[in-house]
Design an enzyme around this catalytic site. Structure first.
Site, PDB file in Angstrom:
ATOM      1  N   LEU A 189      28.446  62.829   6.681  1.00 51.19           N
ATOM      2  CA  LEU A 189      29.401  61.843   7.228  1.00 51.19           C
ATOM      3  C   LEU A 189      30.825  62.039   6.708  1.00 51.19           C
ATOM      4  O   LEU A 189      31.600  61.090   6.676  1.00 51.19           O
ATOM      5  CB  LEU A 189      28.933  60.401   6.925  1.00 51.19           C
ATOM      6  CG  LEU A 189      27.505  60.052   7.333  1.00 51.19           C
ATOM      7  CD1 LEU A 189      27.155  58.643   6.872  1.00 51.19           C
ATOM      8  CD2 LEU A 189      27.342  60.181   8.840  1.00 51.19           C
ATOM      9  N   ARG A 190      31.141  63.242   6.274  1.00 47.80           N
ATOM     10  CA  ARG A 190      32.480  63.554   5.730  1.00 47.80           C
ATOM     11  C   ARG A 190      32.772  62.772   4.446  1.00 47.80           C
ATOM     12  O   ARG A 190      33.924  62.673   4.027  1.00 47.80           O
ATOM     13  CB  ARG A 190      33.605  63.272   6.746  1.00 47.80           C
ATOM     14  CG  ARG A 190      33.535  64.127   8.005  1.00 47.80           C
ATOM     15  CD  ARG A 190      33.919  65.576   7.668  1.00 47.80           C
ATOM     16  NE  ARG A 190      34.056  66.421   8.859  1.00 47.80           N
ATOM     17  CZ  ARG A 190      33.055  67.067   9.438  1.00 47.80           C
ATOM     18  NH1 ARG A 190      31.825  66.962   8.969  1.00 47.80           N
ATOM     19  NH2 ARG A 190      33.279  67.841  10.480  1.00 47.80           N
ATOM     20  N   LEU A 191      31.736  62.204   3.820  1.00 47.43           N
ATOM     21  CA  LEU A 191      31.958  61.468   2.557  1.00 47.43           C
ATOM     22  C   LEU A 191      31.714  62.446   1.399  1.00 47.43           C
ATOM     23  O   LEU A 191      30.749  62.329   0.644  1.00 47.43           O
ATOM     24  CB  LEU A 191      31.024  60.246   2.481  1.00 47.43           C
ATOM     25  CG  LEU A 191      31.208  59.255   3.628  1.00 47.43           C
ATOM     26  CD1 LEU A 191      30.213  58.089   3.513  1.00 47.43           C
ATOM     27  CD2 LEU A 191      32.641  58.709   3.636  1.00 47.43           C
TER      28      LEU A 191
END
Ligand SMILES: Cc1cc2nc3c(=O)[nH]c(=O)nc-3n(C[C@H](O)[C@H](O)[C@H](O)COP(=O)(O)O)c2cc1C
Length: 212
Positions: A189-191
């Site tokens: 999630l691009r985290l």
């Protein structure tokens, strides 16, 4: 080319504070060792970014030829464009990217030439062709055509039939002594995980998590 089609997820594990070494050099060793063990091709290449005194940046790939608590060493021609930048502005940023592990390491610091003795020792350890090529090329200079370079190489080869190529004093190493490291680990999630080490006022390494 449709660059949107290249969107990808980075899901290869994580970077947790509990697993970090307090010493960023040891943390680098661990990650570099993981990259080598994973069989990543060119695990030892890094981008080196420099800037002129006027602040004009430039970047290129070089090979990491040594690392210890003093810093990260690469070798080049002292007449090259990067060397001109480093003469004016002895600072650099390094970037390693190990795609298969979803990891990036960024390093920035002050740059110094390694000793002539260290450069000469490394020069002599290189294969004959590499030594001749270093002599034949005045890196980053304009040349009229490729033949000029090949003729220079052949002439040098004939000049040194025993392979005893003298160490050229315009060629040698630079050592980047880090004041900052960042270890980046791609997450879902691009985290992503980002952990920075920076030198605190007392010289100790301060470890901080950065927002991705
Ligand atoms: C995989 C790879 C490894 C390279 N290794 C070096 C190196 O160790 N030293 C070097 O001077 N140039 C190396 N180069 C060439 C540099 O990227 C660059 O073309 C050259 O150093 C001139 O850069 P400059 O004009 O910015 O000084 C390498 C290039 C590639 C693609």
């Amino acid at each position: 080319m449709d660059l949107d089609a290249l969107r990808r997820e980075y899901v290869f594990g994580s970077l947790d504070e509990r697993d970090l070494n307090a010493d960023p050099f040891r943390q680098f060793d661990t990650w570099f060792g993981n990259a080598v063990d994973a069989g990543i091709e060119l695990a030892d290449v890094m981008t080196v970014a420099t800037a002129s005194q006027a602040g004009v940046p430039s970047a290129r790939i070089v090979v990491l030829r040594g690392v210890d608590e003093r810093g990260f060493v690469f070798y080049t021609d002292y007449r090259s464009a990067k060397s001109r930048d480093l003469d004016e502005n002895p600072s650099a940023a390094l970037v390693f990217y190990w795609r298969e592990l979803g990891r990036q390491v960024r390093i920035s610091g002050a740059v110094q030439r390694v000793s002539e003795e260290e450069s000469a020792r490394y020069f002599r350890s290189r294969p004959l062709e590499s030594r001749l090529a270093a002599l034949a090329s005045s890196q980053s200079e304009v040349i009229s055509n490729r033949k000029v370079l090949e003729d220079r190489f052949e002439a040098l080869k004939a000049e040194h039939p025993t392979g005893d190529v003298p160490y050229p004093d315009n060629w040698g190493g630079y050592r980047v002594s880090p004041h900052e490291f960042e270890f980046w680990h791609g997450r879902e999630l691009r985290l992503h995980d980002r952990i920075r080490y920076r030198r605190g006022v007392d010289g100790d390494w301060v470890i901080e998590r950065l927002s991705p």
